[in-house]
Design a protein around this motif. Structure first.
Motif, PDB file in Angstrom:
ATOM      1  N   ASN A 218      14.255  71.772  27.457  1.00 19.36           N
ATOM      2  CA  ASN A 218      13.213  72.079  28.677  1.00 19.36           C
ATOM      3  C   ASN A 218      14.382  71.590  29.880  1.00 19.36           C
ATOM      4  OD1 ASN A 218      11.490  72.577  30.480  1.00 19.36           O
ATOM      5  ND2 ASN A 218       9.941  70.992  29.700  1.00 19.36           N
ATOM      6  N   ARG A 219      14.583  72.643  30.777  1.00 18.36           N
ATOM      7  CA  ARG A 219      15.307  72.379  31.732  1.00 18.36           C
ATOM      8  C   ARG A 219      14.481  71.718  32.874  1.00 18.36           C
ATOM      9  NH1 ARG A 219      16.990  78.289  33.683  1.00 18.36           N
ATOM     10  NH2 ARG A 219      14.573  78.657  33.441  1.00 18.36           N
ATOM     11  N   ASN A 220      13.227  71.688  32.727  1.00 21.19           N
ATOM     12  CA  ASN A 220      12.357  70.867  33.982  1.00 21.19           C
ATOM     13  C   ASN A 220      11.474  70.299  33.269  1.00 21.19           C
ATOM     14  OD1 ASN A 220      11.287  69.888  36.252  1.00 21.19           O
ATOM     15  ND2 ASN A 220      10.278  71.863  36.798  1.00 21.19           N
ATOM     16  N   SER A 221      12.050  69.065  32.563  1.00 20.67           N
ATOM     17  CA  SER A 221      11.071  68.301  31.644  1.00 20.67           C
ATOM     18  C   SER A 221      10.360  67.038  32.306  1.00 20.67           C
ATOM     19  CB  SER A 221      11.811  67.730  30.429  1.00 20.67           C
ATOM     20  OG  SER A 221      10.843  66.837  29.704  1.00 20.67           O
ATOM     21  N   SER A 222       9.137  67.032  32.134  1.00 21.58           N
ATOM     22  CA  SER A 222       8.383  65.707  32.881  1.00 21.58           C
ATOM     23  C   SER A 222       8.752  64.507  31.947  1.00 21.58           C
ATOM     24  CB  SER A 222       6.696  65.990  32.641  1.00 21.58           C
ATOM     25  OG  SER A 222       6.481  67.267  33.564  1.00 21.58           O
ATOM     26  N   ARG A 223       9.114  63.671  32.655  1.00 20.29           N
ATOM     27  CA  ARG A 223       9.754  62.297  32.248  1.00 20.29           C
ATOM     28  C   ARG A 223       8.453  61.156  32.481  1.00 20.29           C
ATOM     29  NH1 ARG A 223      12.377  63.982  28.947  1.00 20.29           N
ATOM     30  NH2 ARG A 223      13.327  62.094  28.465  1.00 20.29           N
ATOM     31  N   SER A 224       7.321  61.663  32.812  1.00 22.75           N
ATOM     32  CA  SER A 224       6.255  60.598  32.992  1.00 22.75           C
ATOM     33  C   SER A 224       5.036  61.204  32.785  1.00 22.75           C
ATOM     34  CB  SER A 224       6.215  60.005  34.365  1.00 22.75           C
ATOM     35  OG  SER A 224       6.046  61.104  35.378  1.00 22.75           O
ATOM     36  N   HIS A 225       3.926  60.461  32.182  1.00 23.11           N
ATOM     37  CA  HIS A 225       2.591  61.008  32.109  1.00 23.11           C
ATOM     38  C   HIS A 225       1.899  60.964  33.420  1.00 23.11           C
ATOM     39  CE1 HIS A 225       3.362  60.055  27.878  1.00 23.11           C
ATOM     40  NE2 HIS A 225       3.395  58.887  28.177  1.00 23.11           N
ATOM     41  N   CYS A 226       0.946  62.035  33.834  1.00 23.53           N
ATOM     42  CA  CYS A 226       0.616  62.027  35.133  1.00 23.53           C
ATOM     43  C   CYS A 226      -0.881  62.411  34.990  1.00 23.53           C
ATOM     44  CB  CYS A 226       1.264  63.471  35.792  1.00 23.53           C
ATOM     45  SG  CYS A 226       2.614  63.270  36.554  1.00 23.53           S
ATOM     46  N   ILE A 227      -1.709  61.671  35.903  1.00 23.60           N
ATOM     47  CA  ILE A 227      -3.164  61.801  36.010  1.00 23.60           C
ATOM     48  C   ILE A 227      -3.649  62.000  37.266  1.00 23.60           C
ATOM     49  CG2 ILE A 227      -5.319  60.449  35.620  1.00 23.60           C
ATOM     50  CD1 ILE A 227      -3.732  58.712  33.659  1.00 23.60           C
ATOM     51  N   PHE A 228      -4.049  63.338  37.331  1.00 19.79           N
ATOM     52  CA  PHE A 228      -4.781  63.780  38.500  1.00 19.79           C
ATOM     53  C   PHE A 228      -6.301  63.627  38.646  1.00 19.79           C
ATOM     54  CE2 PHE A 228      -6.941  67.241  41.207  1.00 19.79           C
ATOM     55  CZ  PHE A 228      -6.084  67.016  42.436  1.00 19.79           C
ATOM     56  N   SER A 229      -6.837  62.675  39.577  1.00 22.46           N
ATOM     57  CA  SER A 229      -8.303  62.604  39.675  1.00 22.46           C
ATOM     58  C   SER A 229      -9.182  63.100  40.740  1.00 22.46           C
ATOM     59  CB  SER A 229      -8.580  61.341  39.426  1.00 22.46           C
ATOM     60  OG  SER A 229      -7.902  60.622  38.422  1.00 22.46           O
ATOM     61  N   LEU A 230     -10.176  63.574  40.644  1.00 23.02           N
ATOM     62  CA  LEU A 230     -11.283  64.122  41.717  1.00 23.02           C
ATOM     63  C   LEU A 230     -12.294  63.417  41.501  1.00 23.02           C
ATOM     64  CD1 LEU A 230     -10.849  68.045  41.865  1.00 23.02           C
ATOM     65  CD2 LEU A 230     -10.459  66.482  43.721  1.00 23.02           C
ATOM     66  N   HIS A 231     -12.487  62.513  42.645  1.00 25.06           N
ATOM     67  CA  HIS A 231     -13.914  61.956  42.909  1.00 25.06           C
ATOM     68  C   HIS A 231     -14.979  62.535  43.638  1.00 25.06           C
ATOM     69  CE1 HIS A 231     -11.820  58.197  41.233  1.00 25.06           C
ATOM     70  NE2 HIS A 231     -10.972  58.680  41.723  1.00 25.06           N
ATOM     71  N   ILE A 232     -16.009  63.134  43.043  1.00 27.94           N
ATOM     72  CA  ILE A 232     -17.366  63.709  43.735  1.00 27.94           C
ATOM     73  C   ILE A 232     -18.470  62.992  43.966  1.00 27.94           C
ATOM     74  CG2 ILE A 232     -18.190  66.199  43.836  1.00 27.94           C
ATOM     75  CD1 ILE A 232     -15.872  67.208  42.042  1.00 27.94           C
ATOM     76  N   GLU A 233     -18.777  63.138  45.128  1.00 25.74           N
ATOM     77  CA  GLU A 233     -20.171  62.303  45.442  1.00 25.74           C
ATOM     78  C   GLU A 233     -21.208  63.232  45.927  1.00 25.74           C
ATOM     79  OE1 GLU A 233     -21.677  58.973  48.528  1.00 25.74           O
ATOM     80  OE2 GLU A 233     -20.095  58.279  47.064  1.00 25.74           O
ATOM     81  N   SER A 234     -22.152  63.528  45.418  1.00 23.56           N
ATOM     82  CA  SER A 234     -23.120  64.593  45.781  1.00 23.56           C
ATOM     83  C   SER A 234     -24.593  63.652  46.358  1.00 23.56           C
ATOM     84  CB  SER A 234     -23.461  65.470  44.724  1.00 23.56           C
ATOM     85  OG  SER A 234     -24.536  66.359  45.049  1.00 23.56           O
ATOM     86  N   ARG A 235     -24.892  64.029  47.579  1.00 23.91           N
ATOM     87  CA  ARG A 235     -25.980  63.305  48.457  1.00 23.91           C
ATOM     88  C   ARG A 235     -26.956  64.636  48.530  1.00 23.91           C
ATOM     89  NH1 ARG A 235     -25.957  57.766  49.784  1.00 23.91           N
ATOM     90  NH2 ARG A 235     -24.005  57.111  49.357  1.00 23.91           N
ATOM     91  N   SER A 236     -28.244  64.527  48.467  1.00 23.98           N
ATOM     92  CA  SER A 236     -29.354  65.374  49.029  1.00 23.98           C
ATOM     93  C   SER A 236     -29.432  65.296  50.339  1.00 23.98           C
ATOM     94  CB  SER A 236     -30.699  65.158  48.386  1.00 23.98           C
ATOM     95  OG  SER A 236     -31.697  66.008  48.970  1.00 23.98           O
ATOM     96  N   ARG A 237     -29.423  66.435  51.050  1.00 24.20           N
ATOM     97  CA  ARG A 237     -29.632  66.312  52.542  1.00 24.20           C
ATOM     98  C   ARG A 237     -31.148  65.924  53.153  1.00 24.20           C
ATOM     99  NH1 ARG A 237     -25.331  68.606  55.025  1.00 24.20           N
ATOM    100  NH2 ARG A 237     -23.834  70.023  53.771  1.00 24.20           N
ATOM    101  N   THR A 238     -32.014  65.878  52.138  1.00 25.42           N
ATOM    102  CA  THR A 238     -33.479  65.459  52.293  1.00 25.42           C
ATOM    103  C   THR A 238     -33.155  63.892  52.647  1.00 25.42           C
ATOM    104  OG1 THR A 238     -34.114  67.048  51.249  1.00 25.42           O
ATOM    105  CG2 THR A 238     -35.902  65.187  51.778  1.00 25.42           C
ATOM    106  N   LEU A 239     -33.660  63.250  53.737  1.00 23.69           N
ATOM    107  CA  LEU A 239     -33.516  61.980  53.820  1.00 23.69           C
ATOM    108  C   LEU A 239     -34.250  61.123  53.056  1.00 23.69           C
ATOM    109  CD1 LEU A 239     -33.471  61.731  57.914  1.00 23.69           C
ATOM    110  CD2 LEU A 239     -31.610  61.806  56.411  1.00 23.69           C
TER     111      LEU A 239
END
Length: 760
Positions: A218-239
């Motif tokens: 592999n000419r472009n080998s990843s030399r590390s483990h990578c973790i991409f994380s998305l944190h999603i928070e959902s709230r109702s618009r009703t108070l």
């Protein structure tokens, strides 16, 4: 997406090749089964003696062969992203041999919009879903982390790369476990994003900071483990809705397992391969422990990879594994090992659940509203029962005084029963009984004090009578001592009586002028107190002045004036705006450094220009001297240094050009730093009363040599964009900016040139 069936989902993706091993790898038409036929040495197995191949059959959830990136995403990742909006955590992992296509599956090609991978497609789906769900408000944060040689690194760290003095260990992170949250990465930066283009900017920025290498496979080998994380928070618009859901979507790109005989790694690459294989080996041991129900201990803490993925492996998460394999015969052993790992992963149980939370502030408002409703219902109920006298509001002072009078009458025996109609009246009656008990205890204490004082006074009087036969001097001394002792005791008794009077006055204000018995007690106590006060005045005339001073009412403290705008702004910079303030300080420091470098380069250019002018004037003088002696006259021995002057002039011009190019680049950086400082100031001031609606990418410290202009996308040539993809323009803009930063980084060697001036 609802909860998973109970096991980890496993897919296998075969790398496209023109030399597919047709007789050794077979994909059945059902799209879920892979058969592998492996011929072994005749000395090792009996099957080879008979001439028959050994075979293995693996049944998975899907076999992805010769399929597009879009189809792979729709089958593997799309349901997990959809489930994240319902409150389910999701994790997608790519595992396999080095060069088998893990990074291509996860990130894709940055040069082609159609060949983008899971991460950019997940970002597109997230923001498209946010636009569709108009009844909810969402907040999205992302992080990008890599594990390189058992060291956790933040690929989106706000630490400026221009600060060369900062040690590399300053970017290290720590894996911790917190109650209620599970495993968290302490020190990992979370960046809020508000559009797909912002998220793509951060993704390309982090991808440019990853550690890569090149080897035989592999000419472009990843030399590390990578973790991409998305944190999603959902709230109702009703108070009135106090519930809200959160979810975490993790996309894990594992480094590929390597055989040193095939990759030919040496030196640093060999060290990296050792760490990669070690972490993957412990990951497999963890999977075996999770699949075995008899195992009580799971070795999550053996490596930082397994510890960081503890929430994703067999926990509250929908987990999917993509096994990337080769289709060639020469990699059949590695393909077989990957398929065995996929089979073990399929046996791991998962328990996904919705992550629901309650907002305390909204919950309090909801309970208050319910309380008002219940009071109204009770009022209607009392009205229907014709019981108008029952009240559920707090008792007034008049009602409390009436209850106090009834309790005193009940204690005196003039009242046989106390009428009670509500719970609040019951509480008030018991409070009056408690108050009566406390009064009786204070009365007993006063009686005991008075009796002890009388006994002491009688004993002193008898001692005085017995000492009448003594001399005049001793009689005077004894009399003086007795007077002083009786005076002290009288003051103590008066002090106790004063305290008792104060407590009684407080109780009498609460009780009012209720029962006759209470009036008699008050009159008796007042008479006693007046007598004691009269004697006290005779003994100590200064005491009333002190009591009057103590009895003066204390003036209420003046309310503090509200803080000024500058004080609020300073508090904001220390509190919620500390991150922007620190980044502003870093950008200011970088700006000051670049301005000082501009001044230094300007001075050097002026000095070089002065030397050039001096050499030019010297050469001109020599030329005029030769013209005066004749055109055909050869220079004498005194005029031979002209050759050295010409050589010196050439070097000075070269140095002048280098300094001028460096000055131009540094000025561009100064302009960009001023732009960042201005943006930070605007966001800091506006964020004082409107907390952090910002693009986190704009606040990251400037990269070395980074020159980002507002018309970057207009200067770059437009690539071919599919008309049916509305997010293609975002992808193209982010890629162009990243490519420009990469080119500027590669061209930033002028700093080393400035530190090593050319020889003259």
């Amino acid at each position: 997406m609802k909860a998973h069936s109970g096991n980890v989902g496993v897919f296998v993706r075969i790398r496209p090749t023109a030399h597919f091993a047709q007789g050794l790898v077979e994909c059945l038409p059902d799209g879920q089964t892979v058969n592998i036929y492996h011929r072994r040495d005749s000395k090792k197995t009996q099957d080879s003696i008979k001439g028959r191949p050994s075979s293995w059959s693996f049944r998975l959830e899907g076999v992805l062969q010769d399929v597009s990136q879009e189809e792979v995403y729709d089958r593997v990742c799309h349901p997990l992203v959809q489930g994240a909006f319902d409150g389910y955590n999701g994790t997608v992992m790519c595992f396999g041999q080095t060069g088998a296509g893990k990074t291509y599956t996860m990130t894709g090609s940055t040069k082609s919009y159609k060949q983008r991978g899971f991460i950019p497609r997940a970002l597109q789906q997230v923001f498209q879903e946010i636009e569709r769900r108009t009844d909810f408000s969402f907040s999205v944060q992302l992080s990008f982390m890599e594990i390189y040689n058992e060291t956790l690194l933040d690929l989106l760290s706000p630490v400026s790369p221009l600060q060369d003095s900062a040690p590399p260990s300053a970017r290290g992170l720590v894996v911790m476990e917190e109650p209620g949250r599970g495993v968290v990465i302490k020190g990992l930066s979370l960046h809020p994003v508000f559009s797909e283009e912002d998220a793509l900017d951060l993704m390309f920025e982090a991808d440019m900071n990853r550690v890569t290498g090149s080897h035989a496979l592999n000419r472009n080998s990843s030399r590390s483990h990578c973790i991409f994380s998305l944190h999603i928070e959902s709230r109702s618009r009703t108070l009135s809705e106090a519930k809200y859901v959160t979810s975490k979507l993790s996309l894990v790109d594992l480094a590929g397992s390597e055989r040193l005989g095939k990759t030919g790694s040496e030196g640093q690459m060999l060290k990296e391969s050792t760490y990669i294989n070690k972490s993957l080996s412990f990951l497999e041991q963890t999977i075996l422990a999770l699949a075995d129900r008899r195992r009580e201990h799971v070795p999550f803490r053996h490596t930082k990879l397994t510890h960081a993925l503890k929430n994703s492996l067999g926990g509250n998460c929908n987990t999917v594994l993509v096994a990337n394999v080769y289709g060639e015969a020469e990699h059949l052993d590695e393909t077989l090992c990957t398929m065995h790992f996929a089979r073990r992963m399929k046996n791991v149980k998962i328990q996904p659940a919705v992550n629901e939370h309650m907002d305390p502030a909204l919950q309090v408002k909801k309970l208050q509203k319910e309380l008002v409703t219940l009071k109204e219902e009770m009022s209607i109920h009392n009205t229907l029962l014709k019981n108008q006298s029952v009240e559920h509001e707090p008792l007034s002072e008049a009602q409390l005084a009436e209850i106090s009078t009834e309790v005193q009458s009940y204690l005196d025996g003039t009242l046989m029963e106390i009428s009670v109609k509500s719970i609040r009246q019951v509480e008030a009656v018991f409070a009056q009984f408690k108050l009566a008990v406390q009064k009786q205890e204070q009365k007993d204490v006063m009686c005991s004090t008075c009796s002890s004082m009388k006994k002491d006074h009688g004993a002193v009087t008898s001692d005085v009578k017995e000492s009448d036969g003594r001399g005049g001097t001793e009689e005077a001394e004894a009399g003086g001592s007795v007077a002083s002792d009786s005076h002290k005791q009288t003051r103590r008794a008066n002090t106790t009586a004063t305290k008792t009077k104060k407590s009684k006055d407080k109780h009498s204000t609460t009780q009012g002028d209720g029962s006759p018995s209470s009036k008699k007690r008050c009159e008796t106590s007042s008479r006693k107190q007046n007598t004691s006060q009269t004697s006290e005045k005779e003994l100590d005339p200064q005491e009333p002045e002190a009591q009057n001073q103590e009895a003066q009412p204390v003036e209420p403290a003046q309310p503090e004036s509200p803080p000024t705008k500058s004080e609020c702004f300073e508090d904001f910079k220390v509190g919620p705006g500390s991150k922007i303030s620190s980044i502003l300080k870093e950008n200011k420091a970088v700006l000051l450094e670049r301005r000082s470098l501009v001044r230094q380069l300007t001075e050097e250019i002026n000095a070089v220009k002065g030397e050039i002018d001096h050499v030019m004037s010297t050469l001109l003088q020599h030329k005029q001297m030769r013209a005066a002696r004749g055109v055909y006259e050869y220079p004498s021995e005194d005029e031979e240094p002209d050759a050295d002057l010409l050589l010196q002039l050439s070097k000075l011009k070269t140095l002048y050009r280098l300094r001028h190019v460096a000055l131009h680049d540094v000025k561009a950086e100064v302009n960009y730093c001023e732009h960042l400082v201005h943006q930070c100031r605007v966001r800091l001031v506006s964020g004082q009363f409107c907390l952090l609606h910002m693009n986190s990418f704009e606040f990251t410290a400037p990269m070395k040599g980074r020159k980002l202009q507002s018309d970057d996308t207009e200067q770059q040539p437009q690539a071919e964009l599919p008309p049916d993809a509305p997010s293609a323009q975002f992808f193209h803009n982010a890629r162009c900016r990243t490519q420009k930063r990469r080119d500027v980084r590669a061209h930033s060697g002028y700093k080393r040139l400035l530190q090593t001036p050319p020889a003259t």
